[in-house]
Design a protein around this motif. Structure first.
Motif, PDB file in Angstrom:
ATOM      1  N   ALA A  78       0.822  -1.214   0.000  1.00 29.54           N
ATOM      2  CA  ALA A  78       0.000   0.000   0.000  1.00 29.54           C
ATOM      3  C   ALA A  78       0.854   1.261   0.000  1.00 29.54           C
ATOM      4  CB  ALA A  78      -0.939  -0.005   1.210  1.00 29.54           C
ATOM      5  N   ALA A  79       1.994   1.221   0.706  1.00 30.35           N
ATOM      6  CA  ALA A  79       2.862   2.406   0.745  1.00 30.35           C
ATOM      7  C   ALA A  79       3.339   2.780  -0.650  1.00 30.35           C
ATOM      8  CB  ALA A  79       4.055   2.147   1.673  1.00 30.35           C
ATOM      9  N   GLU A  80       3.785   1.790  -1.424  1.00 28.25           N
ATOM     10  CA  GLU A  80       4.242   2.060  -2.785  1.00 28.25           C
ATOM     11  C   GLU A  80       3.098   2.586  -3.652  1.00 28.25           C
ATOM     12  OE1 GLU A  80       5.797  -1.649  -4.044  1.00 28.25           O
ATOM     13  OE2 GLU A  80       7.751  -1.370  -3.084  1.00 28.25           O
ATOM     14  N   ALA A  81       1.908   2.026  -3.477  1.00 30.60           N
ATOM     15  CA  ALA A  81       0.767   2.469  -4.275  1.00 30.60           C
ATOM     16  C   ALA A  81       0.416   3.922  -3.961  1.00 30.60           C
ATOM     17  CB  ALA A  81      -0.434   1.565  -4.003  1.00 30.60           C
ATOM     18  N   ILE A  82       0.432   4.286  -2.689  1.00 36.94           N
ATOM     19  CA  ILE A  82       0.112   5.663  -2.295  1.00 36.94           C
ATOM     20  C   ILE A  82       1.156   6.629  -2.825  1.00 36.94           C
ATOM     21  CG2 ILE A  82      -0.056   7.216  -0.308  1.00 36.94           C
ATOM     22  CD1 ILE A  82      -1.291   4.812   1.228  1.00 36.94           C
ATOM     23  N   LEU A  83       2.429   6.305  -2.630  1.00 37.15           N
ATOM     24  CA  LEU A  83       3.498   7.201  -3.070  1.00 37.15           C
ATOM     25  C   LEU A  83       3.545   7.312  -4.595  1.00 37.15           C
ATOM     26  CD1 LEU A  83       6.305   6.151  -0.575  1.00 37.15           C
ATOM     27  CD2 LEU A  83       4.841   8.166  -0.473  1.00 37.15           C
ATOM     28  N   ALA A  84       3.299   6.206  -5.281  1.00 36.85           N
ATOM     29  CA  ALA A  84       3.315   6.239  -6.744  1.00 36.85           C
ATOM     30  C   ALA A  84       2.192   7.121  -7.285  1.00 36.85           C
ATOM     31  CB  ALA A  84       3.194   4.824  -7.302  1.00 36.85           C
ATOM     32  N   GLU A  85       1.009   7.031  -6.694  1.00 36.68           N
ATOM     33  CA  GLU A  85      -0.110   7.846  -7.155  1.00 36.68           C
ATOM     34  C   GLU A  85       0.107   9.315  -6.811  1.00 36.68           C
ATOM     35  OE1 GLU A  85      -3.247   8.626  -9.378  1.00 36.68           O
ATOM     36  OE2 GLU A  85      -2.460   6.588  -9.122  1.00 36.68           O
ATOM     37  N   MET A  86       0.713   9.575  -5.659  1.00 29.25           N
ATOM     38  CA  MET A  86       1.065  10.962  -5.321  1.00 29.25           C
ATOM     39  C   MET A  86       2.005  11.535  -6.371  1.00 29.25           C
ATOM     40  SD  MET A  86       1.655  11.171  -1.174  1.00 29.25           S
ATOM     41  CE  MET A  86       1.783  12.973  -1.170  1.00 29.25           C
ATOM     42  N   GLU A  87       3.025  10.773  -6.736  1.00 34.86           N
ATOM     43  CA  GLU A  87       3.982  11.244  -7.734  1.00 34.86           C
ATOM     44  C   GLU A  87       3.312  11.416  -9.100  1.00 34.86           C
ATOM     45  OE1 GLU A  87       7.319   8.648  -7.864  1.00 34.86           O
ATOM     46  OE2 GLU A  87       7.939   9.057  -5.800  1.00 34.86           O
ATOM     47  N   HIS A  88       2.461  10.477  -9.454  1.00 36.68           N
ATOM     48  CA  HIS A  88       1.788  10.539 -10.750  1.00 36.68           C
ATOM     49  C   HIS A  88       0.931  11.793 -10.859  1.00 36.68           C
ATOM     50  CE1 HIS A  88      -0.231   9.214 -14.393  1.00 36.68           C
ATOM     51  NE2 HIS A  88      -1.390   9.397 -13.803  1.00 36.68           N
ATOM     52  N   GLN A  89       0.249  12.152  -9.778  1.00 36.38           N
ATOM     53  CA  GLN A  89      -0.610  13.332  -9.785  1.00 36.38           C
ATOM     54  C   GLN A  89       0.144  14.614  -9.439  1.00 36.38           C
ATOM     55  OE1 GLN A  89      -4.446  12.970  -7.783  1.00 36.38           O
ATOM     56  NE2 GLN A  89      -4.482  10.763  -8.083  1.00 36.38           N
ATOM     57  N   GLY A  90       1.400  14.481  -9.051  1.00 38.59           N
ATOM     58  CA  GLY A  90       2.145  15.659  -8.624  1.00 38.59           C
ATOM     59  C   GLY A  90       1.564  16.274  -7.380  1.00 38.59           C
ATOM     60  N   ALA A  91       0.974  15.444  -6.518  1.00 39.37           N
ATOM     61  CA  ALA A  91       0.238  15.941  -5.356  1.00 39.37           C
ATOM     62  C   ALA A  91       1.167  16.215  -4.172  1.00 39.37           C
ATOM     63  CB  ALA A  91      -0.837  14.941  -4.949  1.00 39.37           C
ATOM     64  N   GLN A  92       0.915  17.324  -3.512  1.00 44.72           N
ATOM     65  CA  GLN A  92       1.605  17.639  -2.264  1.00 44.72           C
ATOM     66  C   GLN A  92       0.766  17.223  -1.055  1.00 44.72           C
ATOM     67  OE1 GLN A  92       1.768  21.593  -4.104  1.00 44.72           O
ATOM     68  NE2 GLN A  92       3.780  21.816  -3.156  1.00 44.72           N
ATOM     69  N   VAL A  93      -0.540  17.247  -1.247  1.00 37.67           N
ATOM     70  CA  VAL A  93      -1.493  16.736  -0.260  1.00 37.67           C
ATOM     71  C   VAL A  93      -2.344  15.709  -0.993  1.00 37.67           C
ATOM     72  CG1 VAL A  93      -3.348  17.311   1.345  1.00 37.67           C
ATOM     73  CG2 VAL A  93      -1.503  18.961   0.941  1.00 37.67           C
ATOM     74  N   PHE A  94      -2.517  14.551  -0.395  1.00 35.98           N
ATOM     75  CA  PHE A  94      -3.125  13.432  -1.117  1.00 35.98           C
ATOM     76  C   PHE A  94      -4.043  12.663  -0.180  1.00 35.98           C
ATOM     77  CE2 PHE A  94      -2.866   8.950  -2.610  1.00 35.98           C
ATOM     78  CZ  PHE A  94      -3.399   9.132  -3.890  1.00 35.98           C
ATOM     79  N   SER A  95      -5.254  12.390  -0.636  1.00 39.37           N
ATOM     80  CA  SER A  95      -6.227  11.688   0.194  1.00 39.37           C
ATOM     81  C   SER A  95      -6.793  10.487  -0.540  1.00 39.37           C
ATOM     82  CB  SER A  95      -7.372  12.626   0.598  1.00 39.37           C
ATOM     83  OG  SER A  95      -8.282  11.973   1.457  1.00 39.37           O
ATOM     84  N   VAL A  96      -6.955   9.413   0.180  1.00 38.70           N
ATOM     85  CA  VAL A  96      -7.527   8.182  -0.355  1.00 38.70           C
ATOM     86  C   VAL A  96      -8.893   7.955   0.285  1.00 38.70           C
ATOM     87  CG1 VAL A  96      -7.252   5.686  -0.573  1.00 38.70           C
ATOM     88  CG2 VAL A  96      -5.249   7.184  -0.714  1.00 38.70           C
ATOM     89  N   PHE A  97      -9.892   7.685  -0.537  1.00 40.27           N
ATOM     90  CA  PHE A  97     -11.218   7.308  -0.053  1.00 40.27           C
ATOM     91  C   PHE A  97     -11.285   5.781  -0.051  1.00 40.27           C
ATOM     92  CE2 PHE A  97     -11.857  11.653  -0.817  1.00 40.27           C
ATOM     93  CZ  PHE A  97     -13.060  12.066  -0.248  1.00 40.27           C
ATOM     94  N   PRO A  98     -11.127   5.149   1.114  1.00 36.50           N
ATOM     95  CA  PRO A  98     -11.087   3.688   1.153  1.00 36.50           C
ATOM     96  C   PRO A  98     -12.407   3.068   0.704  1.00 36.50           C
ATOM     97  CG  PRO A  98     -10.272   4.649   3.212  1.00 36.50           C
ATOM     98  CD  PRO A  98     -10.920   5.741   2.442  1.00 36.50           C
TER      99      PRO A  98
END
Length: 378
Positions: free
Chosen positions: A157-177
Motif C-alpha cells: 500500500a505504501a508504494e501504491a500511495i506514493l506512486a499515485e502521489m507522484e503521478h498526480q504531482g500531489a503535495q497533499v493526497f487523500s484516499v477514499f477507502p
C-alpha cells in the motif's frame, strides 16, 4: 394510494409532473459527473514499473478506544511497506495501548513500529487534530501518511500511495477507502460519502483554478513534509470537527496541489459497525459541512427524499418519475461498480437511503455532539 400521491385533478397531475423536471435534471447531472469519473477518477494500485522508495515515509495512526478494531488492522499496516509505523494512544480506556504493545512485540515481520502516549488536549483543540499534530512531531519523515485505526491496508500500500502521489504531482493526497459494511444502516448510508465525491466533483477540477474544488477523507491523508508545514499542520484546523475537508480547502487556498484516489482493494475500511455508530458518526459532520446552517441540512435532506424516495412511490402512475427512479438506481449501481463494493441489493433499495438518513439528520441538528467519549459543540 397512487391517486392521492399524484392528485386526481389535471392541475395536480401537471404539478406533480412539473416537479419531476428539476429532479430529473439533478439526477442527470450527478449521473453525468459519475460517468466521467468512472474513467477519470484513479484507484490505488501497486505500480507495475519502477517503484518509489517508501523508506522516507511514515504511517501515523491515532488511537482512541480502538481495542475492537486495531487487531484486525495493525498487521496490514505493518505489512504495507512504510519506513515506520507510529501509533499514538489518545487517552484510551479500553486497553488499546496494552493491546498494541503486545501486537507490536509479537509481530515477526513488517515495518518497525512504536507506540507513543498522547499528551492532554489543550483548550481549543478537537481530539483528532490534536492527536495527529503530536504524531507529526514524532517523526521527521519526508512523507507523512495519517491513517485511521480501522483502515485495512494491503501489502504494498505504501508504494501504491506514493506512486499515485507522484503521478498526480500531489503535495497533499487523500484516499477514499472502499467501504466494508455489515448492517443495513451501513449498507445504505456509508457509501454515500463516496457518492458525494464521485457525483459532485469531476476529477479534472483538481487541476483547475477553482479552489473550492476540494475534498479529502481523514481515514487516509498524506502530506509531503513541506506541504504539511505550509498549511500549518493540524494546528491550522485545530477546532474543526470535519478536519479532513478543512485541510483540503486550506491546501487549495495556499496554492498546494491536491490529489485524490479511491482505495480499491489496497485500502478498505469499516467505519461504523451498527446503526448507532452510523447515526453518531455521520451526524456529527452534517452541520459543519453546511456551514452551521441548520435550515440547509433540513432542505438538503427533504430534497434527497424528493429525488430518491418519491420517484419509487410515484413511478406506477407517472412516466417521468419512473425515469427518475431508474436514474437513482443506476447511479448507485455505477457507484458500487467503480468502488468495487458490488452491493447490488443496496443499489436496488437506494430509495430507502434518505429515509434511513432521517435519524442522522436529527442527530446532526443537535448543538452538542458526542464522539469517542468527547463532547463537541457545533
Amino acid at each position: 394510494m397512487t391517486g392521492r400521491l399524484t392528485g386526481r385533478s389535471p392541475a395536480r397531475r401537471a404539478a406533480v409532473d412539473g416537479l419531476a423536471v428539476p429532479v430529473l435534471a439533478f439526477l442527470s447531472i450527478k449521473l453525468a459527473v459519475l460517468i466521467a469519473n468512472l474513467w477519470w477518477f484513479p484507484t490505488l494500485r501497486r505500480p507495475p514499473g519502477p517503484r518509489p522508495d517508501a523508506g522516507e515515509s511514515v504511517l501515523l495512526v491515532p488511537l482512541r478506544d480502538e481495542a475492537d478494531r486495531i487487531p484486525e488492522a495493525l498487521p496490514g499496516m505493518l505489512a504495507a511497506g512504510f519506513g515506520e509505523v507510529v501509533l499514538l494512544d489518545d487517552g484510551s480506556t479500553d486497553g488499546t495501548a496494552e493491546l498494541v504493545e503486545q501486537l507490536v512485540r509479537s509481530a515477526w515481520s513488517g515495518s518497525p513500529a512504536r507506540l507513543i502516549p498522547g499528551r492532554p488536549r489543550p483548550a481549543g483543540w478537537a481530539g483528532k487534530p490534536w492527536a495527529c499534530a503530536q504524531l507529526a512531531q514524532a517523526s521527521d519523515a519526508a512523507t507523512l501518511v495519517f491513517c485511521d485505526a480501522d483502515v485495512q491496508l494491503a501489502p504494498g500500500a505504501a508504494e501504491a500511495i506514493l506512486a499515485e502521489m507522484e503521478h498526480q504531482g500531489a503535495q497533499v493526497f487523500s484516499v477514499f477507502p472502499r467501504h466494508r459494511t455489515g448492517s443495513w444502516s451501513e449498507r445504505l448510508l456509508a457509501p454515500l460519502i463516496v457518492d458525494v465525491l464521485l457525483c459532485g466533483l469531476p476529477f479534472g477540477l483538481l487541476r483547475s483554478p477553482v479552489r473550492s474544488a476540494a475534498a479529502a477523507h481523514g481515514a487516509l491523508l498524506a502530506f509531503r513534509r513541506e506541504a504539511y508545514t505550509a498549511v500549518g499542520g493540524f494546528g491550522g484546523v485545530r477546532d474543526e470537527v470535519v478536519e479532513d475537508v478543512a485541510l483540503a480547502r486550506l491546501a487549495r487556498r495556499r496554492g498546494l496541489r491536491l490529489g485524490l484516489a479511491l482505495g480499491g482493494s489496497t485500502a478498505q475500511v469499516r467505519m461504523y459497525r451498527n446503526r448507532r455508530e452510523v447515526t453518531a458518526g455521520l451526524g456529527r459532520g452534517l452541520l459543519p459541512m453546511a456551514g452551521g446552517r441548520r435550515w440547509l441540512v433540513v432542505l438538503a435532506w427533504v430534497w434527497h427524499v424528493l429525488a430518491y424516495t418519491a420517484p419509487v412511490l410515484l413511478a406506477v402512475a407517472r412516466p417521468r418519475w419512473r425515469v427518475a427512479a431508474a436514474l437513482g438506481v443506476t447511479e448507485r449501481a455505477l457507484l458500487e461498480l467503480k468502488t468495487g463494493g458490488r452491493d447490488w441489493l443496496a443499489a436496488l433499495t437506494i430509495a430507502a437511503a434518505p429515509v434511513a438518513a432521517g435519524p442522522v439528520v436529527g442527530q446532526g441538528l443537535r448543538r452538542r455532539q458526542v464522539w469517542r467519549g468527547r463532547s463537541y459543540v457545533t
